[in-house]
Write an enzyme that holds these catalytic residues in place. Structure first.
Site, short mmCIF file in Angstrom:
data_model
loop_
_atom_site.label_atom_id
_atom_site.label_comp_id
_atom_site.label_asym_id
_atom_site.label_seq_id
_atom_site.Cartn_x
_atom_site.Cartn_y
_atom_site.Cartn_z
N CYS A 1 27.73 -22.49 27.24
CA CYS A 1 26.30 -23.16 27.34
C CYS A 1 26.06 -23.95 26.45
CB CYS A 1 25.19 -22.83 28.15
SG CYS A 1 24.73 -21.89 27.42
N GLN B 1 49.57 -18.21 23.17
CA GLN B 1 49.88 -17.60 25.14
C GLN B 1 49.71 -16.21 23.87
OE1 GLN B 1 49.97 -17.79 27.75
NE2 GLN B 1 48.79 -19.61 27.06
N CYS C 1 21.83 -22.17 29.32
CA CYS C 1 21.18 -20.96 30.01
C CYS C 1 19.67 -20.70 30.36
CB CYS C 1 22.47 -20.73 30.50
SG CYS C 1 22.57 -18.87 29.61
N CYS D 1 35.97 -16.79 23.73
CA CYS D 1 37.13 -17.40 24.65
C CYS D 1 38.10 -16.32 25.06
CB CYS D 1 37.24 -18.49 23.61
SG CYS D 1 39.13 -18.98 23.82
N GLN E 1 42.27 -23.39 25.26
CA GLN E 1 43.80 -23.96 25.82
C GLN E 1 43.75 -23.93 27.27
OE1 GLN E 1 45.94 -19.88 25.53
NE2 GLN E 1 45.92 -20.06 23.46
N LEU F 1 0.48 -10.11 20.56
CA LEU F 1 0.72 -10.11 18.82
C LEU F 1 0.73 -11.54 18.84
CD1 LEU F 1 2.21 -8.26 17.38
CD2 LEU F 1 4.31 -8.94 18.32
N GLU G 1 52.92 -13.76 29.35
CA GLU G 1 52.06 -12.49 30.19
C GLU G 1 53.02 -11.56 28.71
OE1 GLU G 1 54.17 -12.47 33.76
OE2 GLU G 1 53.01 -11.25 34.45
N MET H 1 46.47 -23.67 33.83
CA MET H 1 45.12 -22.81 33.71
C MET H 1 44.85 -22.68 32.07
SD MET H 1 47.28 -20.12 35.73
CE MET H 1 48.92 -19.86 35.67
C1 LIG Z 1 22.67 -12.07 25.28
C2 LIG Z 1 21.05 -11.22 24.55
C3 LIG Z 1 21.34 -10.76 23.13
C4 LIG Z 1 20.96 -9.68 22.61
N1 LIG Z 1 21.18 -8.46 22.01
C5 LIG Z 1 20.40 -7.83 21.88
C6 LIG Z 1 20.83 -7.09 20.27
O1 LIG Z 1 21.94 -6.70 20.14
N2 LIG Z 1 19.69 -6.25 19.74
C7 LIG Z 1 18.43 -6.58 19.99
O2 LIG Z 1 17.18 -5.65 19.48
N3 LIG Z 1 18.04 -7.43 21.52
C8 LIG Z 1 19.22 -8.35 21.98
N4 LIG Z 1 19.05 -9.54 22.50
C9 LIG Z 1 17.11 -9.33 23.23
C10 LIG Z 1 16.98 -10.49 22.04
O3 LIG Z 1 16.43 -10.38 21.11
C11 LIG Z 1 14.80 -9.62 22.44
O4 LIG Z 1 15.40 -10.44 24.23
C12 LIG Z 1 14.38 -10.74 21.95
O5 LIG Z 1 14.06 -10.88 20.73
C13 LIG Z 1 12.82 -11.23 22.78
O6 LIG Z 1 12.40 -12.63 22.44
P1 LIG Z 1 12.22 -14.19 22.74
O7 LIG Z 1 10.87 -14.31 22.69
O8 LIG Z 1 13.20 -14.94 24.03
O9 LIG Z 1 11.19 -13.18 24.67
P2 LIG Z 1 10.66 -13.61 25.68
O10 LIG Z 1 12.17 -13.37 26.80
O11 LIG Z 1 10.62 -15.21 25.27
O12 LIG Z 1 9.55 -13.00 25.93
C14 LIG Z 1 9.59 -11.80 26.28
C15 LIG Z 1 8.71 -10.30 26.27
O13 LIG Z 1 7.69 -10.49 25.04
C16 LIG Z 1 6.16 -10.27 25.46
N5 LIG Z 1 5.59 -11.16 24.34
C17 LIG Z 1 6.83 -12.18 23.20
N6 LIG Z 1 5.78 -12.63 22.48
C18 LIG Z 1 4.48 -11.76 22.72
C19 LIG Z 1 3.20 -11.85 22.46
N7 LIG Z 1 3.34 -13.03 20.68
N8 LIG Z 1 2.62 -11.63 22.02
C20 LIG Z 1 2.58 -10.38 23.49
N9 LIG Z 1 4.54 -10.23 23.87
C21 LIG Z 1 4.80 -11.27 24.13
C22 LIG Z 1 6.27 -11.54 26.61
O14 LIG Z 1 4.59 -11.63 27.14
C23 LIG Z 1 7.78 -11.12 27.53
O15 LIG Z 1 7.31 -10.30 28.10
C24 LIG Z 1 18.98 -9.85 23.18
C25 LIG Z 1 19.23 -10.71 23.98
C26 LIG Z 1 20.16 -11.80 24.69
C27 LIG Z 1 20.07 -12.63 26.62
S1 FES Z 2 40.10 -20.84 25.79
FE1 FES Z 2 38.56 -20.17 25.26
S2 FES Z 2 38.73 -19.45 27.54
FE2 FES Z 2 40.19 -20.56 28.32
S1 FES Z 3 26.04 -19.61 30.19
FE1 FES Z 3 26.48 -17.96 29.31
S2 FES Z 3 25.90 -18.17 27.41
FE2 FES Z 3 25.02 -19.40 28.86
#
Ligand SMILES: Cc1cc2nc3c(=O)[nH]c(=O)nc-3n(C[C@H](O)[C@H](O)[C@H](O)COP(=O)(O)OP(=O)(O)OC[C@H]3O[C@@H](n4cnc5c(N)ncnc54)[C@H](O)[C@@H]3O)c2cc1C
Ligand code: FES
Ligand code: FES
Length: 1339
Positions: A57, A1204, A79, A154, A118, A413, A1271, A1048
């Protein structure tokens, strides 16, 4: 109740692709992805997981910062982006950068022409990640490119062609230029020239590419700039159906809001709050978005460090730290470097671009990669609440573990202070993950030591771990105890003991815990070595440093841009230039994939009054349904109806064997994830919300059988069991010099097609007709099941498949059941019904590759000749038969792989369990049974004291031999593949180099393995390989082609157009393919078993030849005429310009009573050599190089075929080394998305990757001497498994450990670490205590 201080809701203003959007009713719960797709009908941006884990996305978001007069472009996962966060932003989607209607963008063009798509479902996301990088860096370095793609998955291509396209934008040369003549080390064109046909190593020509012209890009909307500069910033309120979004602009205002709504989360990146709301059912009526408050975005350099605002994105933090590291003296930047170490692989770029520093810290997740480092480094949090500001050490927030309330609900914070490091201070960061990039850590750590001046006496020590318990934890006692100690071995020994007592209480045991504990001490050991080495650098006389052979462990594995080469034979020099057969033609939909114009089921426009369906599934593995209470669900907004088994007009249970396949559970559920009923509502959101409200009461039934062992114990099998036997096995065992026995467990695999299961059922209003648009490999079967469910003849059900976003065997029977669910709902409501499974439901419901246990007994001579094999295979079929018995049969027929075993007995048993039913998956049993074979081959080698490659050579099929079911085999090309692979990989030289490396490195080891492959082609019965085609020629000369095959990703339509082009002798551009449909081709067989091109190609050829025969007299009379002249003439002569073509299928048979037959028509051969490097202390590994040689006959399209092979190979690497399905002891699948289930990403493909197609190979049985290739390549992924085994063997030999050892699949980091036993693993050897219940069971 409106939140306090809330004025009326405002209009949300933002831009999408240069168009102004004013949204009057912005709903904070609406994510950008659904807004783009449903509201704006921009369907190029795809749904793959909904949780930020797949990158399908990806869009570009641009914002303007008036103070800096700077525009920031960044990629983001649509998303997870709430539309409310987009006020004043410009969004660019794949449609915005180019289209076939206007002009395609160079990124789109190159991705398509380099064969980087693909199935095409991941392609728009890939395009947008690359595009965003180029907007910021028009000539990026290759490591920037690699980093930009780390968050995009992918499942089809194996990434190589995508990276080839990327390289064309990079400033470095495409080739490695490692050779003396400046050529790529992999470029072997010279070595191979001089043969009859020229050998090619390029699948595309860069000459065709339009240049990248940054001046042509969409500009940032001037209106948004004006808005940002001139409009005073005011608080924004957006109120949705259930949630209110408040975005204040000053700190005071924020503090007031927080005081009024202490429970409201602050949402910045939404990467933590978003997934919790989506997947865990958390709900917040009010959220506060603080991103526009300047205090939270500060970046301030102070004398003693750096202060960063809590809302700074992790990407910004990364950039700032990188700059600081380059500007400040090294002594001051140790904390910065440690943070950068974590930030390099934390999430993907899309996540880092939006996730905030504050969010990562405050959510206090155990998986935070930053908290352990920040805490260990004495970072300070600047907190504020109404009327109060304070500073606390970050480590304070972990003092009391999870329930910590150091930060009060009213407090926020504001910023974080990261100090400079000092002289004599060392800081390090560690993380071990299931996949090296874009994966949450299993264990991570931050460590810091400060020495008394000019000594190695510990003045201060700080150790924090993540992943061990539910939040970051400090080894406080350990640190305090060790203060004053010298940095030496005695301190180290004491530290291990202390850390282990402090971090994990000894009563918590299980293999995962043991691994975590091992990592915990291993990390400290690496830190110890790092610091010793640094002390040595500082003062070599006083500190000896660490042994040379230990040093390599201090270097982490890094992902580099892979070098690759593809070698194939050119077409005959005499071939007509227009004839496309044998040429690397781009996928017919390639450009449309890249522009997002390619239409998948959920991209179809909504039908009037359409409803959406969400399924309600069983939460018990085996239970009686006592009651279903739908009353609450029916009260939910937008709900239209609830559909159960009682609404099925005719067939609900399909008997293809003794046990049925079931549409809706009737009185009983037989697995977690079985469909019990379904909710239809006016939107997918409403349907899902209501589905969650359906209450089902169960009465648990015994037994609950989940594992293969359970099934054996309860004698629970699907019939028939199958056996093959040849020779005299018992006698041969008596005369064998040696006998070994063993067992291997091979875990299942999730298909993880990028497009989840999708159906749109549209009742046509008369004669019970229904159009079913469905993502399937088998439209005729869907038609049959839907018709049977509805109790109507098949001629009323029209199934349409334009294309499928990946299938791999997973869109056959399971899709039929889902299509029946949708059709029943459509029939009941008399409305169109759309069913698009969420990734989580898809993984839960649909089953996948069969888990497998292979037990073997092998008798062999001292010289390595295998005389007798007796094996038993148990496969976990799940709760219904599906194709499991067939899979078992195929695994039996293909189990010999490349070896002649004179005396062989083999049994297969299909276990009937209470798991979701497993089904077909690329390779269909072969990848498992052949892995068992290669395992005992290796075990024989160990025992005989010979190398595995020697055992393989000795036992490989020779001329005039027969298989174990007495089918004759010509193995010349198997031997050629093996020899060529040996040569191309320089196997023996590299093996010597590996041995040398291993002598010189103690904690890192390399391994190399070469594996041969014989992949039999055939479907076992003639009728299963019949095929038909229909070709129309219109009076303007254009041709409409159709056949029974489904596209596919395997490029079948491209190949079929190539066939028609050759046969009719017209350019491919005159031929069009519209869709596969049961209305044009009835009763088509499944597109499965690598057979699509073979059988449909024959049918297309037949149809074209019929037409040509009709046209021939006209052409003879007017030889100088054009195609159009002839067609016009034919029409005027009333000659039919439409023809069907037919192929009866291959004459295959198998007599299971006699155990002999000819179930296969021909054989595909191959060999792969892989080299890996492992880190013995963590279990981490890197794929260094893979060379594949494949005999695929004469390739119809080398680009498609090599694609493939590579794609299947990488899927095999996933199967054998990383993809791990985890079930709870109650049979609940825990791994339900890309964040828990890791398929290979860009970081997992070999650094050097070469694929050669065997030259001068012919196949008399298939069209144009080609071979079916879909395959076979998957199995070759096991060369990585055996290379890992080789590396582990080297470790074990060096340490004098037991020579025989068992490895299961997938060979994950955890298993690698456990197999490299050392003092650390010894310390942890807790053993599973009788009382402990494992969190995860092996099924
Ligand atoms: C696909 C994916 C992969 C990820 N991989 C990793 C990884 O490898 N390592 C890792 O460490 N993390 C990973 N994360 C987590 C990601 O780093 C944290 O979710 C992110 O840092 C949170 O920040 P945000 O701004 O998106 O938080 P939000 O979702 O916007 O908020 C998170 C929480 O923090 C609180 N908050 C935010 N800012 C403040 C503030 N200033 N004061 C008080 N409270 C606050 C909010 O109230 C809420 O409860 C991953 C997340 C996803 C979705
Ligand atoms: S071409 Fe990347 S998922 Fe099918
Ligand atoms: S649909 Fe998978 S990262 Fe958004």
């Amino acid at each position: 109740m409106p939140p306090q201080g809330a004025a009326g809701a405002q209009e949300l203003v933002f831009y999408v692709n240069g168009r102004k959007i004013i949204e009057k009713n912005a709903d904070p719960e609406q994510m950008l992805l659904s807004y783009l797709r449903k509201r704006l009908r921009l369907t190029g941006t795809k749904y793959g997981c909904g949780g930020g884990g797949c990158g399908a996305c990806t869009v570009m978001i641009s914002t303007y910062e008036p103070a800096l007069k700077k525009i920031r472009h960044y990629s983001a996962n649509a998303c997870l982006v709430s539309i409310c966060s987009l006020y004043g932003a410009a969004v660019t989607t794949v449609e915005g950068i180019g289209s076939t209607k206007t002009r395609i963008h160079p990124v789109q063009e190159r991705l398509a022409k380099c064969h980087g798509s693909q199935c095409g479902f991941c392609t728009p996301g890939m395009v947008m990640s690359i595009y965003t990088l180029l907007r910021n860096h028009p000539e990026p370095a290759s490591d920037q490119m690699i980093a930009a793609l780390a968050g995009n998955l992918c499942r089809c291509t194996g990434y190589r062609p995508i990276l080839d396209a990327c390289k064309t934008f990079c400033k470095e040369s495409i080739c490695c230029q490692r050779e003396a003549n400046g050529k790529c080390c992999l470029d072997q064109e010279d070595d191979l020239s001089g043969k009859e046909k020229k050998v090619f190593t390029r699948l595309f020509s860069t000459d065709e590419f339009q240049p990248l012209d940054p001046t042509q890009e969409l500009i940032f909307p001037p209106e948004l700039m004006r808005m940002a500069e001139s409009q005073p910033k005011t608080t924004l309120f957006f109120r949705g159906e259930r949630m209110t979004w408040i975005s204040p602009v000053t700190l005071d205002e924020l503090l007031d809001l927080k005081a009024a709504h202490p429970k409201a989360p602050l949402v910045v990146g939404n990467t933590s709050v978003g997934p919790e709301m989506k997947f865990k059912g958390t709900f917040h009526p009010v959220v506060i978005a603080p991103a526009r408050i300047p205090d939270l975005s500060v970046v301030k350099y102070t004398d003693d460090g750096l202060t960063l605002g809590a809302a700074c994105s992790l990407s910004l933090v990364k950039d700032i730290l990188t700059r600081a590291v380059s500007e400040f003296p090294e002594e001051k930047t140790k904390v910065f470097c440690a943070l950068l170490q974590q930030l390099r692989t934390l999430g993907g770029e899309q996540i880092r671009n939006v996730a905030s520093l504050g969010g990562n810290i405050v959510s206090r997740k155990s998986t935070s990669d930053l908290n352990p480092v920040l805490a260990a480094s004495n970072c300070v949090l600047h907190l504020a609440s109404r009327g109060r500001k304070r500073q606390i050490p970050l480590s304070d927030i972990f003092v009391d573990g999870v329930g910590n309330n150091t930060i009060s609900p009213e407090e926020i914070l504001v910023s974080v202070h990261i100090p400079h490091s000092r002289k004599g201070e060392y800081v390090s960061a560690f993380r071990q993950t299931p996949r090296r990039e874009n994966a949450l850590p299993i264990i991570n750590a931050g460590m810091r030591v400060l020495f008394e001046e000019d000594t190695d006496i510990i003045k201060d020590l700080s150790i924090f771990y993540g992943g061990a318990i539910s939040t970051t934890i400090c080894a406080k006692q350990t640190c305090q105890t060790l203060i004053g100690r010298h940095w030496n071995e005695q301190m180290l020994d004491e530290a291990y003991r202390l850390i282990l007592t402090e971090i994990l209480p000894p009563e918590s045991v299980s293999s995962e815990k043991d691994y975590k504990k091992t990592l915990i001490v291993s990390f400290f050991y690496i830190f110890f070595l790092e610091v010793l080495q640094s002390l040595n650098t500082m003062d070599p006389c006083q500190y000896p440093g660490i042994p040379l052979e230990y040093r390599s462990v201090l270097q982490d594995f890094k992902t580099k841009m892979p070098q690759s080469i593809q070698i194939y034979q050119d077409v005959d020099p005499g071939q007509c230039p227009q004839d496309p057969i044998g040429r690397p033609i781009m996928h017919q939909s390639g450009i449309k994939h890249a522009t997002g114009e390619a239409v998948y089921i959920d991209d179809l426009p909504s039908v009037e009054e359409e409803l959406f369906l969400a399924v309600v599934t069983s939460s018990r593995a085996h239970a009686k349904i006592v009651s279903i209470d739908t009353s609450e669900a029916l009260k939910e907004p937008g709900v239209f109806d609830i559909v159960t088994v009682h609404d099925v007009p005719a067939t609900n249970e399909f008997y293809y064997s003794d046990d049925p396949e079931i549409v809706f559970a009737r009185n009983e559920v037989i697995c977690v994830g079985q469909i019990v009923c379904a909710v239809v509502a006016n939107s997918d959101v409403h349907a899902k919300q209501a589905a969650a409200k359906v209450k089902i009461e169960y009465e648990v039934l015994e037994p609950v059988i989940l594992t293969i062992e359970d099934a054996i114990k309860h004698n629970s099998f699907f019939e028939p069991k199958r056996k093959l036997e040849i020779g005299n096995v018992d006698q041969a065992f008596e005369t064998a010099d040696n006998i070994i026995e063993g067992e291997i467990h091979i875990g299942g695999q999730e298909h993880f097609y990028m497009e989840t299961q999708s159906v749109l059922a549209v009742p046509k209003g008369e004669d019970k007709e229904m159009d079913v648009y469905v993502s399937t490999q088998h439209p005729a079967f869907i038609q049959e099941m839907v018709a049977a469910s509805l109790g109507v003849p098949a001629n009323r059900i029209m199934c349409h498949v334009k294309r499928v976003g990946g299938a791999f065997g997973g869109k056959l029977l399971k899709t039929g059941l889902l299509a029946s669910v949708a059709a029943v709902a459509a029939n009941k409501t008399n409305r169109a019904v759309r069913l698009i499974l969420s990734r989580g439901d898809d993984m839960l419901i649909t089953g996948g590759r069969h888990p497998f246990i292979g037990k073997y007994k092998v008798g062999f001579m001292n010289d390595g000749r295998i005389r007798a094999v007796d094996t038993k295979y148990y496969i976990n079929g799940g709760c219904t038969p599906d194709e499991s018995v067939l899979v078992a049969k195929v695994s039996l027929l293909k189990m010999d792989n490349a070896y002649k075993i004179p005396n062989l007995r083999c049994w297969t048993y299909v276990c009937k369990t209470n798991l979701p039913s497993n089904t077909a998956f690329r390779g269909f049993g072969f990848p498992q049974s052949a892995l068992v074979t290669e395992t005992w081959i290796t075990a024989v080698a160990d025992k005989a004291g010979l190398s595995p490659e020697k055992i393989r050579e000795i036992n490989m099929y020779k001329e005039n031999e027969e298989t174990h079911f007495k089918q004759k085999l010509e193995p010349q090309n198997l031997i050629r593949c093996w020899n060529e692979c040996m040569k191309k990989s320089a196997f023996y030289n590299r093996k010597r180099a590996v041995i040398e490396f291993n002598k010189e490195n103690y904690w890192k080891k390399k391994g190399i393995a070469i594996v041969p492959m014989k992949f039999p082609f055939g479907l076992g019965t003639r009728y299963l390989s019949q095929a038909a085609a229909l070709v129309h020629i219109y009076t303007d000369g254009s041709v409409l082609l159709t056949h029974g095959g489904v596209e596919m990703g395997q490029g079948i339509h491209t190949k079929m157009i190539q066939v028609a082009s050759r046969e009719l002798n017209i350019p491919m551009s005159c031929i069009h393919f519209c869709e596969t449909s049961t209305t044009t081709i009835p009763n088509a067989c499944a597109s499965a078993g690598s057979a699509g091109t073979d059988v449909n190609g024959m049918a297309v050829k037949d149809a074209c030849q019929t037409l040509l025969k009709r046209l021939q007299p006209i052409m003879n009379r007017n030889p100088k005429g054009t195609w159009n002249d002839w067609i016009k003439e034919a029409f005027e002569q009333s000659i039919s310009l439409s023809a069907t073509g037919y192929f009866r299928g291959y004459n295959e048979n198998m007599d299971w009573e006699k155990g002999e037959g000819k179930p296969f028509t021909y054989f595909i051969f191959g060999a792969a050599c892989s080299e890996v490097e492992i880190n013995c202390l963590t279990g981490d590994h890197k794929n260094l190089r893979t060379d594949i040689v494949m005999d695929i006959g004469c390739s119809i399209n080398p680009a498609v075929d090599i694609g493939q092979i590579e794609g299947a190979f990488v899927q095999g690497v996933g199967l054998y080394t990383m993809e791990e399905l985890k079930y709870s002891p109650e049979g609940v699948l825990w791994t339900r998305g890309p964040n828990q289930y890791k398929i290979p990403a860009v970081c997992d493909i070999p650094e050097h990757f070469s694929v050669s197609l065997l030259s001068s190979s012919q196949n008399p049985y298939a069209i144009y001497a080609s071979k079916g290739i879909g395959e076979a390549g998957l199995f070759l992924g096991c060369s990585v498994f055996f290379a890992l085994r080789d590396a582990i063997t080297s470790v074990r030999n060096e340490r004098g450990l037991k020579k025989t050892f068992a490895l299961n699949s997938p060979l994950t980091a955890e298993q690698i670490r456990a197999s490299c036993a050392d003092d650390f693993t010894e310390m942890m050897a807790s053993g599973e205590s009788a009382s402990s219940t494992p969190r995860v069971i092996s099924v």
